[in-house]
Design a protein around this motif. Sequence first.
Motif, PDB file in Angstrom:
ATOM      1  N   ASP A 190       0.828  -1.218   0.000  1.00 23.19           N
ATOM      2  CA  ASP A 190       0.000   0.000   0.000  1.00 23.19           C
ATOM      3  C   ASP A 190       0.844   1.241   0.000  1.00 23.19           C
ATOM      4  O   ASP A 190       0.605   2.179  -0.790  1.00 23.19           O
ATOM      5  N   LEU A 191       1.923   1.237   0.937  1.00 15.37           N
ATOM      6  CA  LEU A 191       2.833   2.379   1.012  1.00 15.37           C
ATOM      7  C   LEU A 191       3.543   2.584  -0.314  1.00 15.37           C
ATOM      8  O   LEU A 191       3.618   3.720  -0.822  1.00 15.37           O
ATOM      9  N   ALA A 192       4.041   1.507  -0.914  1.00 11.63           N
ATOM     10  CA  ALA A 192       4.764   1.610  -2.166  1.00 11.63           C
ATOM     11  C   ALA A 192       3.849   2.140  -3.258  1.00 11.63           C
ATOM     12  O   ALA A 192       4.264   3.018  -4.070  1.00 11.63           O
ATOM     13  N   ALA A 193       2.565   1.711  -3.245  1.00  7.57           N
ATOM     14  CA  ALA A 193       1.598   2.192  -4.238  1.00  7.57           C
ATOM     15  C   ALA A 193       1.360   3.637  -4.076  1.00  7.57           C
ATOM     16  O   ALA A 193       1.291   4.392  -5.068  1.00  7.57           O
ATOM     17  N   ARG A 194       1.248   4.123  -2.845  1.00  7.03           N
ATOM     18  CA  ARG A 194       1.018   5.561  -2.625  1.00  7.03           C
ATOM     19  C   ARG A 194       2.228   6.386  -3.001  1.00  7.03           C
ATOM     20  O   ARG A 194       2.088   7.472  -3.536  1.00  7.03           O
ATOM     21  N   LEU A 195       3.454   5.834  -2.709  1.00  8.95           N
ATOM     22  CA  LEU A 195       4.672   6.560  -2.982  1.00  8.95           C
ATOM     23  C   LEU A 195       4.975   6.563  -4.470  1.00  8.95           C
ATOM     24  O   LEU A 195       5.303   7.606  -5.030  1.00  8.95           O
ATOM     25  N   THR A 196       4.821   5.432  -5.117  1.00  6.75           N
ATOM     26  CA  THR A 196       5.165   5.330  -6.521  1.00  6.75           C
ATOM     27  C   THR A 196       4.027   5.564  -7.430  1.00  6.75           C
ATOM     28  O   THR A 196       4.177   5.851  -8.624  1.00  6.75           O
ATOM     29  N   GLY A 197       2.812   5.403  -6.917  1.00  2.84           N
ATOM     30  CA  GLY A 197       1.615   5.577  -7.718  1.00  2.84           C
ATOM     31  C   GLY A 197       1.268   4.357  -8.489  1.00  2.84           C
ATOM     32  O   GLY A 197       0.212   4.308  -9.112  1.00  2.84           O
ATOM     33  N   ALA A 198       2.078   3.450  -8.529  1.00  6.27           N
ATOM     34  CA  ALA A 198       1.767   2.189  -9.207  1.00  6.27           C
ATOM     35  C   ALA A 198       1.941   1.023  -8.252  1.00  6.27           C
ATOM     36  O   ALA A 198       2.900   1.006  -7.490  1.00  6.27           O
ATOM     37  N   PRO A 199       0.946   0.071  -8.173  1.00  2.00           N
ATOM     38  CA  PRO A 199       1.078  -1.078  -7.257  1.00  2.00           C
ATOM     39  C   PRO A 199       2.272  -1.947  -7.606  1.00  2.00           C
ATOM     40  O   PRO A 199       2.482  -2.240  -8.817  1.00  2.00           O
ATOM     41  N   PRO A 200       3.096  -2.258  -6.612  1.00  2.00           N
ATOM     42  CA  PRO A 200       4.268  -3.075  -6.866  1.00  2.00           C
ATOM     43  C   PRO A 200       3.898  -4.544  -7.107  1.00  2.00           C
ATOM     44  O   PRO A 200       2.779  -4.947  -6.811  1.00  2.00           O
ATOM     45  N   ASP A 201       4.861  -5.190  -7.607  1.00  2.00           N
ATOM     46  CA  ASP A 201       4.644  -6.632  -7.825  1.00  2.00           C
ATOM     47  C   ASP A 201       4.533  -7.346  -6.491  1.00  2.00           C
ATOM     48  O   ASP A 201       5.419  -7.205  -5.639  1.00  2.00           O
ATOM     49  N   PRO A 202       3.387  -8.104  -6.234  1.00  2.00           N
ATOM     50  CA  PRO A 202       3.176  -8.744  -4.921  1.00  2.00           C
ATOM     51  C   PRO A 202       4.296  -9.717  -4.550  1.00  2.00           C
ATOM     52  O   PRO A 202       4.666  -9.799  -3.383  1.00  2.00           O
ATOM     53  N   GLN A 203       4.865 -10.327  -5.566  1.00  2.00           N
ATOM     54  CA  GLN A 203       5.952 -11.274  -5.272  1.00  2.00           C
ATOM     55  C   GLN A 203       7.152 -10.582  -4.655  1.00  2.00           C
ATOM     56  O   GLN A 203       7.703 -11.035  -3.658  1.00  2.00           O
ATOM     57  N   THR A 204       7.517  -9.402  -5.200  1.00  2.00           N
ATOM     58  CA  THR A 204       8.628  -8.611  -4.721  1.00  2.00           C
ATOM     59  C   THR A 204       8.409  -8.176  -3.304  1.00  2.00           C
ATOM     60  O   THR A 204       9.305  -8.223  -2.453  1.00  2.00           O
ATOM     61  N   VAL A 205       7.152  -7.648  -3.052  1.00  2.00           N
ATOM     62  CA  VAL A 205       6.802  -7.180  -1.672  1.00  2.00           C
ATOM     63  C   VAL A 205       6.970  -8.317  -0.653  1.00  2.00           C
ATOM     64  O   VAL A 205       7.624  -8.133   0.380  1.00  2.00           O
ATOM     65  N   THR A 206       6.433  -9.457  -0.958  1.00  2.00           N
ATOM     66  CA  THR A 206       6.473 -10.599  -0.019  1.00  2.00           C
ATOM     67  C   THR A 206       7.905 -10.998   0.283  1.00  2.00           C
ATOM     68  O   THR A 206       8.301 -11.166   1.436  1.00  2.00           O
ATOM     69  N   SER A 207       8.757 -11.051  -0.766  1.00  2.00           N
ATOM     70  CA  SER A 207      10.140 -11.452  -0.523  1.00  2.00           C
ATOM     71  C   SER A 207      10.901 -10.418   0.273  1.00  2.00           C
ATOM     72  O   SER A 207      11.720 -10.747   1.135  1.00  2.00           O
ATOM     73  N   ALA A 208      10.581  -9.073  -0.030  1.00  2.00           N
ATOM     74  CA  ALA A 208      11.232  -7.997   0.753  1.00  2.00           C
ATOM     75  C   ALA A 208      10.861  -8.105   2.213  1.00  2.00           C
ATOM     76  O   ALA A 208      11.744  -8.025   3.099  1.00  2.00           O
ATOM     77  N   VAL A 209       9.537  -8.314   2.480  1.00  2.00           N
ATOM     78  CA  VAL A 209       9.083  -8.462   3.905  1.00  2.00           C
ATOM     79  C   VAL A 209       9.774  -9.661   4.552  1.00  2.00           C
ATOM     80  O   VAL A 209      10.268  -9.578   5.675  1.00  2.00           O
ATOM     81  N   ASP A 210       9.823 -10.759   3.839  1.00  2.00           N
ATOM     82  CA  ASP A 210      10.480 -11.969   4.402  1.00  2.00           C
ATOM     83  C   ASP A 210      11.920 -11.703   4.753  1.00  2.00           C
ATOM     84  O   ASP A 210      12.417 -12.135   5.799  1.00  2.00           O
ATOM     85  N   ARG A 211      12.622 -10.901   3.821  1.00  2.00           N
ATOM     86  CA  ARG A 211      14.022 -10.616   4.072  1.00  2.00           C
ATOM     87  C   ARG A 211      14.204  -9.789   5.315  1.00  2.00           C
ATOM     88  O   ARG A 211      15.019 -10.086   6.154  1.00  2.00           O
ATOM     89  N   VAL A 212      13.342  -8.732   5.427  1.00  2.00           N
ATOM     90  CA  VAL A 212      13.438  -7.869   6.634  1.00  2.00           C
ATOM     91  C   VAL A 212      13.147  -8.673   7.903  1.00  2.00           C
ATOM     92  O   VAL A 212      13.847  -8.528   8.905  1.00  2.00           O
ATOM     93  N   ALA A 213      12.082  -9.486   7.811  1.00  2.00           N
ATOM     94  CA  ALA A 213      11.699 -10.287   9.015  1.00  2.00           C
ATOM     95  C   ALA A 213      12.821 -11.209   9.419  1.00  2.00           C
ATOM     96  O   ALA A 213      13.113 -11.361  10.599  1.00  2.00           O
ATOM     97  N   ALA A 214      13.491 -11.781   8.444  1.00  2.00           N
ATOM     98  CA  ALA A 214      14.593 -12.683   8.764  1.00  2.00           C
ATOM     99  C   ALA A 214      15.754 -11.927   9.380  1.00  2.00           C
ATOM    100  O   ALA A 214      16.394 -12.374  10.328  1.00  2.00           O
ATOM    101  N   GLU A 215      16.012 -10.663   8.813  1.00  2.00           N
ATOM    102  CA  GLU A 215      17.071  -9.832   9.368  1.00  2.00           C
ATOM    103  C   GLU A 215      16.792  -9.492  10.815  1.00  2.00           C
ATOM    104  O   GLU A 215      17.673  -9.500  11.664  1.00  2.00           O
ATOM    105  N   ARG A 216      15.518  -9.214  11.129  1.00  2.00           N
ATOM    106  CA  ARG A 216      15.169  -8.779  12.508  1.00  2.00           C
ATOM    107  C   ARG A 216      14.754  -9.974  13.395  1.00  2.00           C
ATOM    108  O   ARG A 216      14.239  -9.747  14.490  1.00  2.00           O
ATOM    109  N   ALA A 217      14.869 -11.087  12.792  1.00  2.00           N
ATOM    110  CA  ALA A 217      14.542 -12.332  13.564  1.00  2.00           C
ATOM    111  C   ALA A 217      13.142 -12.333  14.101  1.00  2.00           C
ATOM    112  O   ALA A 217      12.932 -12.579  15.279  1.00  2.00           O
ATOM    113  N   LEU A 218      12.148 -12.029  13.299  1.00  2.00           N
ATOM    114  CA  LEU A 218      10.769 -12.028  13.723  1.00  2.00           C
ATOM    115  C   LEU A 218      10.154 -13.382  13.489  1.00  2.00           C
ATOM    116  O   LEU A 218      10.384 -13.952  12.433  1.00  2.00           O
TER     117      LEU A 218
END
Lengths: 164, 243
Positions: free
Chosen positions: A136-164
């Motif tokens: 949602d944030l990326a869509a508001r910032l860029t104006g175009a909805p990002p690829d859902p696959q990219t978003v999910t992998s980015a979230v997974d990467r951050v979560a893994a970095e922060r050990a969530l």
Amino acid sequence: MPQLDVSTYLPQLFWLAVSFIVLYVLMSTIALPRIAAAIEARRRRREEDLDRAAQLRRDAEALVAAYESARAAAREQAQATLRATGERLAAAAAERQRQLTAVLAERTGAAERDIAAAKARALAEIRTVAADVAADLAARLTGAPPDPQTVTSAVDRVAAERAL
Amino acid sequence: MAIELHPLEQFTIERVLPVRLHGLDVSYTNAALAMTAIVALIAALTIFGTRRAALVPGRVQSLAELSYEFVADMLQSTVGPQGLPFFPFIFSLFMFILFANLLGLIPYSFTVTGQIIVTFALAIVVFIGVTIVGFVKHGLHFLRFFVPEGVPALLLVILVPIEVLSYCIRPFTLSIRLFANMLAGHTMLGIFAGFAALIGALAIFPVAIDVMLLALELLVAVLQAYVFAILSCLYLNDAIHMH
């Protein structure tokens, strides 16, 4: 002195002999055996009474002894029963405690598993929510909805970095 | 009622019922009447009084048992168990003399034991009986009774006659002791009674003395019966045990 009148001697001697012989016969055949029997009966009765008293006393003493031994036996038995009951109760209590501990341990385990599942579920949901928010944030910032696959992998990467 | 002025008049024999047996005078006298009363009273005490022998004795039975045990103890303590066959005789003798003495104390009654012939007859019966018992029991060895042991032969010449004499004198001492006691006591009572009859209102004094004398005579009556009986027991003991 009238006592020296010899003419009175024969009648006196005659009646003295008669009365004394009558007295002797009466005493020796009737009176004395009867009195002796009365005295003897009393003596025998007294001895019997004394014997019976001694017998009763012996009986009473035997009874007391029997009572004492019965009392001692009963007390011993009562103590044994008390001890056995105590041990039985202690054993039962220990058994119940063990069972209770087992049940509690099982319940604790189940609860922990539930909590872990809920936590995993929650974490999974957090990632979905985070991916949605990020998309949602990326869509508001860029104006175009990002690829859902990219978003999910980015979230997974951050979560893994922060050990969530 | 005739007043006795002479103190010895009370010992007079009166023929109540003249009886002759084979030409011999055996009249029923006032002495015989007293003897009948004695036997009747003793029988009443010892037979009638014990007809329902109770475990807890009444008064009369107690008295009968008391007399029985008194005489039995007396015989037992002097002669021992061997005296038992003679118990009825000693008992009859003691009771007869006791009742004769006691009945004699009733005013106007007759004192059987105040007659020398009666006491002598009783004493001679005891004497002869005891001597027969001695010879039956010991045979001719009974004669050793008159020979003191451990005495030199020379002294025996003197001692044996003395022993024999003292043995043969027993019926006299025995009878005279009882007779003289009764005679003296009743004569005293008679003297004061006769005195009282003479002096009118002042009679209260001799009568008072008689009352006191009567108490003394009561003691003498019982005591002399006892003395006669116990001496008879002692003589019997001599015959049975020979010292």
